[in-house]
Design a protein around this motif. Sequence first.
Motif, PDB file in Angstrom:
ATOM      1  N   VAL A  17      10.910  -1.252   3.608  1.00 30.51           N
ATOM      2  CA  VAL A  17      10.432  -2.204   4.616  1.00 30.51           C
ATOM      3  C   VAL A  17       9.959  -3.466   3.912  1.00 30.51           C
ATOM      4  O   VAL A  17       9.270  -3.395   2.894  1.00 30.51           O
ATOM      5  N   SER A  18      10.341  -4.623   4.455  1.00 24.92           N
ATOM      6  CA  SER A  18       9.829  -5.903   3.981  1.00 24.92           C
ATOM      7  C   SER A  18       8.947  -6.493   5.070  1.00 24.92           C
ATOM      8  O   SER A  18       9.389  -6.662   6.217  1.00 24.92           O
ATOM      9  N   LEU A  19       7.699  -6.765   4.709  1.00 27.15           N
ATOM     10  CA  LEU A  19       6.722  -7.252   5.685  1.00 27.15           C
ATOM     11  C   LEU A  19       5.609  -7.968   4.944  1.00 27.15           C
ATOM     12  O   LEU A  19       4.996  -7.406   4.041  1.00 27.15           O
ATOM     13  N   ASP A  20       5.327  -9.212   5.332  1.00 21.34           N
ATOM     14  CA  ASP A  20       4.230  -9.978   4.746  1.00 21.34           C
ATOM     15  C   ASP A  20       2.939  -9.613   5.465  1.00 21.34           C
ATOM     16  O   ASP A  20       2.751  -9.959   6.632  1.00 21.34           O
ATOM     17  N   GLN A  49       4.237  -4.564  -1.270  1.00 23.44           N
ATOM     18  CA  GLN A  49       3.092  -3.844  -1.856  1.00 23.44           C
ATOM     19  C   GLN A  49       3.514  -2.902  -2.985  1.00 23.44           C
ATOM     20  O   GLN A  49       2.658  -2.349  -3.679  1.00 23.44           O
ATOM     21  N   ARG A  50       4.827  -2.694  -3.123  1.00 23.20           N
ATOM     22  CA  ARG A  50       5.379  -1.825  -4.180  1.00 23.20           C
ATOM     23  C   ARG A  50       4.758  -0.433  -4.137  1.00 23.20           C
ATOM     24  O   ARG A  50       4.326   0.119  -5.161  1.00 23.20           O
ATOM     25  N   GLN A  51       4.745   0.129  -2.956  1.00 28.01           N
ATOM     26  CA  GLN A  51       4.086   1.422  -2.790  1.00 28.01           C
ATOM     27  C   GLN A  51       4.628   2.123  -1.546  1.00 28.01           C
ATOM     28  O   GLN A  51       5.090   1.479  -0.610  1.00 28.01           O
ATOM     29  N   TRP A  52       4.568   3.463  -1.569  1.00 26.35           N
ATOM     30  CA  TRP A  52       4.962   4.247  -0.397  1.00 26.35           C
ATOM     31  C   TRP A  52       3.784   4.367   0.573  1.00 26.35           C
ATOM     32  O   TRP A  52       2.641   4.567   0.155  1.00 26.35           O
ATOM     33  N   LYS A 193      -3.062  -9.511  -1.054  1.00 20.85           N
ATOM     34  CA  LYS A 193      -2.829 -10.808  -1.688  1.00 20.85           C
ATOM     35  C   LYS A 193      -4.126 -11.589  -1.884  1.00 20.85           C
ATOM     36  O   LYS A 193      -4.216 -12.778  -1.586  1.00 20.85           O
ATOM     37  N   ARG A 194      -5.138 -10.896  -2.371  1.00 20.80           N
ATOM     38  CA  ARG A 194      -6.389 -11.602  -2.650  1.00 20.80           C
ATOM     39  C   ARG A 194      -6.143 -12.633  -3.747  1.00 20.80           C
ATOM     40  O   ARG A 194      -5.298 -12.452  -4.630  1.00 20.80           O
ATOM     41  N   ARG A 324       2.301  12.398 -11.247  1.00 24.83           N
ATOM     42  CA  ARG A 324       0.879  12.184 -11.482  1.00 24.83           C
ATOM     43  C   ARG A 324       0.628  10.717 -11.842  1.00 24.83           C
ATOM     44  O   ARG A 324       1.292  10.164 -12.722  1.00 24.83           O
ATOM     45  N   GLY A 325      -0.317  10.095 -11.150  1.00 26.10           N
ATOM     46  CA  GLY A 325      -0.618   8.685 -11.392  1.00 26.10           C
ATOM     47  C   GLY A 325       0.019   7.737 -10.406  1.00 26.10           C
ATOM     48  O   GLY A 325      -0.300   6.550 -10.396  1.00 26.10           O
ATOM     49  N   ASP A 326       0.924   8.246  -9.545  1.00 25.35           N
ATOM     50  CA  ASP A 326       1.474   7.405  -8.484  1.00 25.35           C
ATOM     51  C   ASP A 326       0.414   7.225  -7.399  1.00 25.35           C
ATOM     52  O   ASP A 326      -0.382   8.135  -7.136  1.00 25.35           O
ATOM     53  N   LYS A 327       0.418   6.068  -6.765  1.00 21.90           N
ATOM     54  CA  LYS A 327      -0.529   5.802  -5.685  1.00 21.90           C
ATOM     55  C   LYS A 327       0.221   5.720  -4.359  1.00 21.90           C
ATOM     56  O   LYS A 327       1.310   5.138  -4.291  1.00 21.90           O
ATOM     57  N   VAL A 328      -0.347   6.311  -3.324  1.00 23.32           N
ATOM     58  CA  VAL A 328       0.237   6.237  -1.980  1.00 23.32           C
ATOM     59  C   VAL A 328      -0.805   5.677  -1.026  1.00 23.32           C
ATOM     60  O   VAL A 328      -2.009   5.724  -1.292  1.00 23.32           O
ATOM     61  N   SER A 329      -0.320   5.138   0.091  1.00 22.71           N
ATOM     62  CA  SER A 329      -1.219   4.566   1.095  1.00 22.71           C
ATOM     63  C   SER A 329      -1.000   5.255   2.439  1.00 22.71           C
ATOM     64  O   SER A 329       0.133   5.538   2.830  1.00 22.71           O
ATOM     65  N   LEU A 330      -2.089   5.489   3.122  1.00 23.73           N
ATOM     66  CA  LEU A 330      -2.074   6.117   4.435  1.00 23.73           C
ATOM     67  C   LEU A 330      -2.557   5.096   5.456  1.00 23.73           C
ATOM     68  O   LEU A 330      -3.645   4.532   5.291  1.00 23.73           O
ATOM     69  N   ILE A 331      -1.762   4.833   6.487  1.00 18.17           N
ATOM     70  CA  ILE A 331      -2.176   3.858   7.498  1.00 18.17           C
ATOM     71  C   ILE A 331      -2.829   4.616   8.655  1.00 18.17           C
ATOM     72  O   ILE A 331      -2.160   5.152   9.547  1.00 18.17           O
TER      73      ILE A 331
END
Length: 422
Positions: A17-20, A49-52, A193-194, A324-331
């Motif tokens: 997905v591409s989204l700003d 965000q380069r992340q799942w 994008k801080r 191990r060491g990968d980061k994921v995000s939960l919305i």
Amino acid sequence: MTILPDFLHINPQTRHVSLDGRNPAFYSDPNRVYALLHEHCPTFYWEEQRQWFFTGYDHVNGLLRDRRFGRQILHIASREELGLPEPLAHLENFNLAERYSLLELEPPEHTRLRTLVNRAFVSRHIEKLRPEIAKLAERLIDGFEGQGETELLSSFADIIPVTMIARMIGIPDEMGPQLLKWSHAYVGMYMFKRTRQDEYAADRAAGEFSDYVKGLIAERRREPREDLLTHMIHTEHKGQYLTDDELVSTTIVLLNAGHEATVHQIGNSVRVILESGLPPADLFRDEAATERTVEETLRICAPVHIFQRWALEDVEIDGLSFKRGDKVSLILAAANLDPNKFSDPLAFKPDRQEAQNLSFGAGIHFCIGAPLARLELNTVLPILFRRLPGMRITRTPVVKDVYHFHGLERLDLAWRQGSPAL
């Protein structure tokens, strides 16, 4: 075939997905995008965000509780092993303030800190604050009711949560405006994008905030009081007391988490209720109706949208392999809109009897301040609608550019002056 907005690009085959995230068309109405993600690929790789990211209710709920993931990673592997950069020198104060944050720790450190603090936030203790919250809400409304209009965030929503959490900790009411300034600068670190300026502001706020808390700690050691800070200083867990650095981190996270999201949620809730057209007299007719209304506003317009976790071991989720060491995000806010759990998920329906919203998270990092936030919302919203009959929005609300938080820049209201509506 669903037509996607110009700012959103979805490849269902690759799940990319591409989204700003800083595009106003997105953060002003993220629910519309979340619905499209649920339709096309609820688990997706956010290219910018380069992340799942996960949006499905069951995945988010499960990952919040999955002990193969955690908020901390450096307790089991070094930066060198994980290929992580060294901490930025200009964020020294911020990193020190975050070092022992309840939000960033895993057991056993998290267990020890949370045990020392948790007693003050259990529902039976928090419920005793209801009269004080109500009194504060009534007093604030007294100050602007006769004007027939107000900007609700500055006159009401900003004040109640920070006042209550400060009083619990043992900080004078007059520090409220300064606490808000520190907190707003501090949480700038969590925005997408801080900028470098945001980072400098956050580090400066962290330094000043920490110095203030250290002064309070010294005072309470000399002169203990009946407040949460004194409790944290003088209570031990298995023979251990909190260090000064732990006390500073814990106090800052309690102050920030104890008001930042609730400020947003008061504004979000009033907006969604007014825009729904449903009669407030029905929504707040009794305690049970009020609770259902509050939970539905938390579901449909959550104040915090994203919670991140590290993979603590190699693991497979939804057909994806994480090392191990990968980061994921939960919305969290998207999970609240999962059509597999909620019928007509974009509609505001307070009489729902469906899944529990995930706005406060789940698992060991379930928001410690959830009972306080819920009490504040259940107390002040009925008072607000009772005192200001015929309340209406007088200017189109603008959402703050602070994603992944979700709140309004301002909420301009007017009402008819006369007898109460409820």
